[in-house]
Motif scaffolding. Structure first.
Motif, short mmCIF file in Angstrom:
data_model
loop_
_atom_site.label_atom_id
_atom_site.label_comp_id
_atom_site.label_asym_id
_atom_site.label_seq_id
_atom_site.Cartn_x
_atom_site.Cartn_y
_atom_site.Cartn_z
N THR A 178 -111.90 56.58 113.01
CA THR A 178 -112.11 57.87 113.96
C THR A 178 -110.56 58.20 114.28
OG1 THR A 178 -114.10 56.92 114.95
CG2 THR A 178 -113.02 58.47 116.25
N TYR A 179 -109.59 57.37 114.33
CA TYR A 179 -108.25 57.62 114.80
C TYR A 179 -107.24 57.39 113.95
CZ TYR A 179 -110.57 58.05 119.22
OH TYR A 179 -111.47 58.33 120.23
N GLY A 180 -107.65 57.00 112.68
CA GLY A 180 -106.68 56.92 111.37
C GLY A 180 -105.75 55.63 111.51
N HIS A 181 -106.29 54.22 112.55
CA HIS A 181 -105.38 53.32 112.57
C HIS A 181 -105.63 52.34 111.36
CE1 HIS A 181 -104.70 54.29 116.73
NE2 HIS A 181 -106.06 54.16 116.86
N TRP A 182 -104.55 51.48 111.07
CA TRP A 182 -104.58 50.54 110.01
C TRP A 182 -104.59 51.10 108.68
CZ3 TRP A 182 -109.53 48.31 112.55
CH2 TRP A 182 -109.05 47.49 113.73
N GLY A 183 -103.83 52.40 108.60
CA GLY A 183 -103.82 52.85 107.26
C GLY A 183 -104.88 53.49 106.79
N LEU A 184 -106.01 53.95 107.57
CA LEU A 184 -107.29 54.42 107.21
C LEU A 184 -107.21 55.75 107.56
CD1 LEU A 184 -109.75 51.83 108.43
CD2 LEU A 184 -109.15 52.54 105.86
N PRO A 185 -107.91 56.95 106.97
CA PRO A 185 -107.76 58.28 107.22
C PRO A 185 -108.31 58.67 108.60
CG PRO A 185 -109.63 57.83 105.70
CD PRO A 185 -108.89 56.65 105.91
N ASP A 186 -107.62 59.46 109.23
CA ASP A 186 -108.10 60.09 110.44
C ASP A 186 -109.30 60.85 110.53
OD1 ASP A 186 -108.62 61.12 112.98
OD2 ASP A 186 -106.44 61.61 113.42
N MET A 187 -110.33 60.49 110.64
CA MET A 187 -111.58 61.47 110.31
C MET A 187 -112.61 61.71 111.65
SD MET A 187 -112.99 59.12 106.91
CE MET A 187 -114.16 60.39 106.64
N GLY A 188 -111.93 61.47 112.67
CA GLY A 188 -112.82 61.90 113.96
C GLY A 188 -114.23 61.34 113.91
N VAL A 189 -115.19 61.84 114.59
CA VAL A 189 -116.53 61.62 114.69
C VAL A 189 -117.16 61.10 113.32
CG1 VAL A 189 -117.59 63.74 114.82
CG2 VAL A 189 -118.67 61.69 115.88
N ILE A 190 -116.88 61.84 112.31
CA ILE A 190 -117.26 61.65 110.83
C ILE A 190 -117.09 60.24 110.54
CG2 ILE A 190 -117.21 62.36 108.50
CD1 ILE A 190 -118.35 64.36 110.62
N GLY A 191 -115.70 59.76 110.71
CA GLY A 191 -115.34 58.51 110.68
C GLY A 191 -116.36 57.41 111.02
N ALA A 192 -116.72 57.88 112.38
CA ALA A 192 -117.37 57.18 113.16
C ALA A 192 -118.76 56.76 112.26
CB ALA A 192 -117.75 57.49 114.65
N GLY A 193 -119.27 57.91 111.83
CA GLY A 193 -120.55 57.86 111.02
C GLY A 193 -120.19 56.91 109.72
N TYR A 194 -119.16 57.09 109.00
CA TYR A 194 -118.84 56.28 107.87
C TYR A 194 -119.02 54.88 108.21
CZ TYR A 194 -118.33 60.04 104.59
OH TYR A 194 -118.57 61.06 103.61
N ALA A 195 -118.23 54.48 109.41
CA ALA A 195 -118.19 53.10 109.85
C ALA A 195 -119.40 52.24 109.99
CB ALA A 195 -117.59 53.10 110.88
N LEU A 196 -120.66 53.01 110.38
CA LEU A 196 -121.89 52.50 110.58
C LEU A 196 -122.69 52.44 109.07
CD1 LEU A 196 -122.99 54.59 113.76
CD2 LEU A 196 -122.44 52.25 113.68
N LEU A 197 -122.32 53.63 108.41
CA LEU A 197 -122.95 53.35 106.96
C LEU A 197 -122.27 52.20 106.18
CD1 LEU A 197 -124.55 54.65 104.59
CD2 LEU A 197 -122.43 56.12 104.30
N ILE A 198 -121.33 51.92 106.31
CA ILE A 198 -120.59 51.19 105.49
C ILE A 198 -121.07 49.69 106.05
CG2 ILE A 198 -118.69 49.74 104.96
CD1 ILE A 198 -117.14 52.53 104.84
N GLY A 199 -121.12 49.49 107.55
CA GLY A 199 -121.34 48.15 108.15
C GLY A 199 -123.03 47.76 107.82
N GLU A 200 -123.89 49.11 107.91
CA GLU A 200 -125.33 48.84 107.41
C GLU A 200 -125.46 48.24 106.01
OE1 GLU A 200 -127.71 48.19 109.22
OE2 GLU A 200 -127.40 49.36 110.99
N ALA A 201 -124.84 48.85 105.08
CA ALA A 201 -124.81 48.23 103.72
C ALA A 201 -124.49 47.12 103.51
CB ALA A 201 -123.89 49.37 102.95
N VAL A 202 -123.20 46.57 104.21
CA VAL A 202 -122.73 45.34 104.06
C VAL A 202 -123.81 44.25 104.86
CG1 VAL A 202 -120.89 43.64 104.93
CG2 VAL A 202 -120.47 45.59 104.03
N GLN A 203 -124.22 44.76 105.65
CA GLN A 203 -125.42 43.75 106.20
C GLN A 203 -126.55 43.52 105.45
OE1 GLN A 203 -128.10 43.38 110.46
NE2 GLN A 203 -127.27 45.56 109.80
N LEU A 204 -126.89 44.56 104.82
CA LEU A 204 -128.08 44.28 103.84
C LEU A 204 -127.66 43.44 102.41
CD1 LEU A 204 -130.85 44.94 102.64
CD2 LEU A 204 -130.07 47.03 101.74
N ALA A 205 -126.40 43.56 102.25
CA ALA A 205 -125.80 42.55 101.09
C ALA A 205 -125.89 41.33 101.63
CB ALA A 205 -124.39 43.37 100.72
N ILE A 206 -125.54 41.05 103.07
CA ILE A 206 -125.38 39.70 103.39
C ILE A 206 -126.92 39.16 103.52
CG2 ILE A 206 -124.74 38.18 105.43
CD1 ILE A 206 -122.65 40.16 105.95
#
Length: 448
Positions: A178-206
């Motif tokens: 969302t804010y471009g911390h830790w070397g990640l891109p600053d994507m705003g609210v779109i970044g928050a959406g990608y965060a949830l997508l990645i998290g759900e994909a990882v949860q299914l894998a686990i």
């Protein structure tokens, strides 16, 4: 001593579920706080998207709920071969549903957001974010079927660990993207959406790793059972009823949100803050309701109806204690809590007022979840569907329209309608539970 042992057994199952739901709730809360610095329009975007996703989840959540109670009955009866057969059929259904959800997000997310009736700025800001939420939900609905299995066999600890791992990842990625911390891109609210997508994909894998890995030794999870198409019909019917139960409530909440949006973006933001805070009350309600399903379902499988009914009662008592304590905290510290979400006085003052009004009324939402969990355990899904459908669409929606649009009571009118509905629903389900003759309950079968 016997009562204490019963309460201990309940807590052993309920606390991991409580922590799992707490993590999910806290993730939503932290994410809303994290995007709060982007302005109240973004808060409203995330909040409205949450309601939309709640509706999508509700429609298909019956798959996980049906797996939960059917597997619990099979586990109690020592018929896990049948339980595994049902689980794989449910996974087949959930896979088809996931493809449908992803396609809907790709083709219609913008149109869906427009239907909320929000401002043009809200629609323009939230289109791509909502599309990502649809993709995340496609993974999430399959994961929910796995969680239904884990809880059905009484392994709430595994469900907790998976949930915590996935949600911690979501929070970290939301902060970074969302804010471009830790070397990640600053994507705003779109970044928050990608965060949830990645998290759900990882949860299914686990979930897949746990199901096909450690659980194989005990339940032969990698061994495919011959499909019984009558069982597929049963799962589809039960999933449909439980899904309609949840959907009728969620669609009424969607309509509720549309009415609130007519009050302006500030009122919408305050409403979402208050709902986020009150979701901490939904947390123990869901956790103890899920525990009731496990204990009642397993006892029915063991052909112990007396123990099944007592388990539901004891679970409700413990859950109510949790809600009273939580309500006290919310009543006393409503404004400081609301200020964590927004520094806009108009938002946090209105949100705090709504929280205080709701602090103890949420016990009725608890009654609904506790006793609905017990009724799921015995397979009384038809009543749950009918009660939810009738009270949601013929009480909650008309009351909200009357209080907001006719009487013009503003946000407080909307919340009075909400809790009038929850009081009626909670009492209806509780009465049904105690009027049911548990001795006549039988295991759910495909020919029922």
């Amino acid at each position: 001593m016997k009562l204490l042992k019963s309460w201990y057994a309940i807590l052993v199952l309920a606390l991991p579920s409580l922590f799992a739901f707490a993590t999910q709730t806290l993730t939503g809360t932290i994410n809303l706080i994290l995007v709060g610095d982007l302005g109240f329009v973004v808060i409203a975007v995330v909040g409205v998207s949450n309601i939309i996703m709640y509706n999508v989840f509700a429609i298909f959540s019956g798959i996980g709920h049906s797996v939960n109670y059917l597997v619990a009955q099979n586990f109690g009866a020592g018929e896990m071969r049948k339980g595994m057969q049902r689980m794989y059929l449910a996974l087949l259904v959930s896979l088809g549903v996931a493809i449908f959800i992803a396609a809907a997000g790709w083709l219609a997310s913008g149109a869906v957001l427009k239907l909320t009736g929000g401002s043009a700025e809200l629609v323009a800001t939230g289109g791509e974010y909502l599309e990502l939420r649809f993709y995340a939900m496609a993974f999430g609905i399959i994961s929910f079927a796995f969680h239904g299995f884990f809880r059905g066999v009484g392994d709430t600890r595994t469900s907790m660990i998976v949930s915590i791992a996935a949600n911690v990842l979501m929070v970290g990625l939301t902060y970074g993207l969302t804010y471009g911390h830790w070397g990640l891109p600053d994507m705003g609210v779109i970044g928050a959406g990608y965060a949830l997508l990645i998290g759900e994909a990882v949860q299914l894998a686990i979930c897949l790793i746990v199901f096909w890995g450690p659980m194989h030794k005990r339940y032969q999870t990698r061994k495919l059972q011959s499909p019984d198409w009558k069982e597929l019909k049963l799962i589809s019917q039960e999933s449909g009823k439980l899904g309609l139960q949840e959907f009728s409530m969620s669609v009424s909440m969607y309509i509720f949100t549309m009415f609130v949006l007519t009050l302006g973006d500030l009122a919408a933001a305050a409403n979402e803050v208050a709902l986020s805070v009150m979701s901490f009350g939904f947390m123990p309600a869901f956790a103890f309701g899920s525990t009731a399903t496990i204990l009642v379902g397993q006892a029915i499988g063991e052909r112990r109806p007396d123990r099944a009914k007592k388990a539901g009662t004891n679970t409700a008592i413990l859950g109510a204690i949790f809600l009273v304590l939580l309500g006290t905290v919310e009543l006393i510290w409503a404004e400081p809590i609301a200020r964590l979400y927004s520094d806009d006085p108009g938002v946090y003052e209105l949100a705090a007022h709504l929280i205080q009004v709701s602090a103890y009324l949420q016990i009725f939402d608890g009654f609904y979840n506790f006793y609905a969990g017990g009724l799921r355990g015995i397979g009384d899904t038809t009543f749950l569907m009918r009660a939810s459908f009738v009270l949601s669409l013929f009480m909650f929606v008309p009351l909200t329209y009357l209080f907001v649009m006719v009487f013009e009571w503003g946000s407080m009118g909307a919340w009075l309608a909400l809790y009038s509905f929850l009081v009626a629903l909670g009492l209806a389900v509780m009465i049904r539970y105690y009027r049911t003759d548990f001795a006549s309950v039988r295991l759910k079968a495909a020919h029922d």
